[in-house]
Write an enzyme that holds these catalytic residues in place. Structure first.
Site, PDB file in Angstrom:
ATOM      1  N   ARG A  55      -7.915   2.476  -4.516  1.00 52.17           N
ATOM      2  CA  ARG A  55      -8.297   2.320  -3.110  1.00 52.17           C
ATOM      3  C   ARG A  55      -9.329   1.206  -3.021  1.00 52.17           C
ATOM      4  O   ARG A  55     -10.209   1.086  -3.886  1.00 52.17           O
ATOM      5  CB  ARG A  55      -8.901   3.611  -2.544  1.00 52.17           C
ATOM      6  CG  ARG A  55      -7.898   4.696  -2.195  1.00 52.17           C
ATOM      7  CD  ARG A  55      -6.995   4.320  -1.010  1.00 52.17           C
ATOM      8  NE  ARG A  55      -6.025   5.350  -0.703  1.00 52.17           N
ATOM      9  CZ  ARG A  55      -4.786   5.409  -1.172  1.00 52.17           C
ATOM     10  NH1 ARG A  55      -4.341   4.473  -1.992  1.00 52.17           N
ATOM     11  NH2 ARG A  55      -3.959   6.383  -0.814  1.00 52.17           N
ATOM     12  N   ASP A  83      -4.337  -4.529  -5.889  1.00 52.01           N
ATOM     13  CA  ASP A  83      -3.248  -4.094  -5.007  1.00 52.01           C
ATOM     14  C   ASP A  83      -3.845  -3.485  -3.742  1.00 52.01           C
ATOM     15  O   ASP A  83      -3.131  -3.258  -2.772  1.00 52.01           O
ATOM     16  CB  ASP A  83      -2.361  -3.065  -5.730  1.00 52.01           C
ATOM     17  CG  ASP A  83      -1.102  -2.747  -4.939  1.00 52.01           C
ATOM     18  OD1 ASP A  83      -0.453  -3.703  -4.457  1.00 52.01           O
ATOM     19  OD2 ASP A  83      -0.746  -1.565  -4.794  1.00 52.01           O
ATOM     20  N   GLU A  85      -8.052  -4.162   3.828  1.00 51.55           N
ATOM     21  CA  GLU A  85      -6.594  -4.226   3.848  1.00 51.55           C
ATOM     22  C   GLU A  85      -5.950  -3.516   5.044  1.00 51.55           C
ATOM     23  O   GLU A  85      -4.812  -3.820   5.401  1.00 51.55           O
ATOM     24  CB  GLU A  85      -6.020  -3.612   2.570  1.00 51.55           C
ATOM     25  CG  GLU A  85      -6.128  -2.097   2.516  1.00 51.55           C
ATOM     26  CD  GLU A  85      -5.425  -1.472   1.302  1.00 51.55           C
ATOM     27  OE1 GLU A  85      -5.229  -2.172   0.302  1.00 51.55           O
ATOM     28  OE2 GLU A  85      -5.093  -0.293   1.386  1.00 51.55           O
ATOM     29  N   HIS A 129      -0.760  -3.433  -1.412  1.00 52.78           N
ATOM     30  CA  HIS A 129      -0.512  -1.998  -1.537  1.00 52.78           C
ATOM     31  C   HIS A 129       0.961  -1.682  -1.815  1.00 52.78           C
ATOM     32  O   HIS A 129       1.589  -0.877  -1.137  1.00 52.78           O
ATOM     33  CB  HIS A 129      -0.969  -1.286  -0.246  1.00 52.78           C
ATOM     34  CG  HIS A 129      -1.524   0.073  -0.527  1.00 52.78           C
ATOM     35  ND1 HIS A 129      -2.768   0.474  -0.142  1.00 52.78           N
ATOM     36  CD2 HIS A 129      -1.001   1.118  -1.190  1.00 52.78           C
ATOM     37  CE1 HIS A 129      -2.986   1.711  -0.538  1.00 52.78           C
ATOM     38  NE2 HIS A 129      -1.917   2.119  -1.193  1.00 52.78           N
TER      39      HIS A 129
END
Ligand code: NAI
Length: 332
Positions: free
Chosen positions: A234, A258, A263, A295
């Site tokens: 996260r 990622d 985000e 993600h």
């Protein structure tokens, strides 16, 4: 049971519709819009809502869902840091998630980022496309016989530990509780020791109050110079501005993300035609040793199938009053 499905993408609809025929008691309406305080009232007349990682399932949304008569929030993901569990408990709204749909999907992506950023594949790909066959700026280091430090050895961290072992790496880990499945090849150490000795650090613990900004100025200072940092967990685990300072101070051989703090607005959206006002993501991408994906760690055929199946099983279990272990309970 009637479920209102928020933030639908074509691949979500495809994988859920494939499963729906096996669940005759369930009826799903698919909405493109995401769950938020303003859209939650649309759930009036539905028993459950289905939400995802970027949905706003905070306090105001819970108020509106309660008002709409919703009794169940089906998170079609593992993480639940975007859900106000206290409000849910107060209203008797049950929250369920999909805890381990395909740990290998995320772990394989974490290793892809580690390898990609180490060998500068993002640069190499573009160079060769431009007929630039020179090797300047592309040097990496062998993972073989280096040390991988895994923070959080649950399902995904354990899968990552196994992958690192496959590369011939020494694997060390930090977790608040040890995973007995890894006893034969993982050595548990303190967080400080992990930071100070790992050549590759991969984050796999959940985002909670005590893990928020786990990677910050102080913890970055404890890392070895030339370390590779990968975050597929996260964004809030890493304090972005401190990471940027660390990159500028040449601390990292590479950083693969990622997930990242800002985000939420980006996740799964095509914003290529927009002028982004305040983008630390753009600042991060200006560095040659940073690779960012949006993600997508979970995004494999196997994972999507498991997500849709488990989400619908969760709905059935809720209707029958059964407990599955996928319930998310309020933290004390
Ligand atoms: P899990 O619940 O199986 O494992 C989490 C591990 O973290 C547990 O072993 C737990 O003891 C440990 N942990 C808890 N607090 C800690 C702390 N303070 N320090 C160190 N370790 C701590 O979860 P799983 O399935 O392995 O997922 C991990 C995370 O990956 C999720 O929380 C989610 O945020 C993220 N994720 C990301 C995806 C993506 O597409 N990029 C997809 C799925 C999950």
């Amino acid at each position: 049971m009637k479920i209102l499905f928020f933030d639908t993408k074509s691949y979500d609809k495809e994988s859920f519709q494939k499963q729906e025929k096996n669940y005759p008691g369930i009826e799903i309406d698919y909405l493109k819009t995401d769950l938020a305080p303003k859209t939650a009232p649309l759930a009036k007349g539905f028993d459950a809502v289905c939400a995802f990682v970027s949905s706003d399932v905070g306090s105001a949304t819970m108020d509106a869902l309660h008002e709409a008569g919703v009794k169940l929030v089906l998170m079609r993901c593992a993480g639940f840091n975007n859900v106000d569990l206290e409000k849910a408990a107060e209203y008797g709204i049950k929250v369920m998630r999909v805890p381990g749909y395909s740990p290998e999907a995320v772990a394989e992506h974490a290793m892809a980022l580690a390898l990609g950023v180490n060998r500068r594949l993002h640069k190499a790909y573009v160079k060769v496309r431009e007929n630039d066959f020179s090797l300047g700026g592309l040097m990496g280091f062998n993972f073989y016989q280096k040390t991988a430090g895994i923070v959080g050895t649950g399902k995904i961290g354990a899968a990552m530990a196994r992958i690192c072992r496959g590369f011939g790496m020494k694997v060390i880990a930090y977790d608040v509780c040890q995973n007995p499945d890894l006893a034969d090849f993982v050595e548990y150490v303190s967080l400080d020791e992990l930071l100070g000795t790992s050549d590759l650090i991969s984050l796999h613990c959940p985002l909670m109050d005590n893990t928020y900004h786990l990677i910050n100025k102080e913890t970055i200072a404890k890392m070895k110079d030339g370390v590779i940092l990968v975050n597929t967990s996260r964004g809030g685990l890493v304090k972005t501005n401190d990471l940027i300072d660390g990159i500028r101070a040449r601390k990292f051989a590479g950083v693969g993300l990622d997930v990242y703090e800002e985000e939420t607005k980006n996740v799964f959206e095509d914003r290529s035609d927009e002028i982004l006002e305040h983008s630390t993501t753009a600042r991060l991408l200006s560095f040659p040793n940073v690779m960012i994906t949006s993600h997508q760690g979970f995004f494999t055929e196997e994972a999507l199938e498991a997500i849709s199946k488990t989400t619908l099983d969760n709905a059935v279990a809720f209707e029958k009053g059964e407990t599955t272990g996928n319930e998310v309970l309020k933290r004390d």
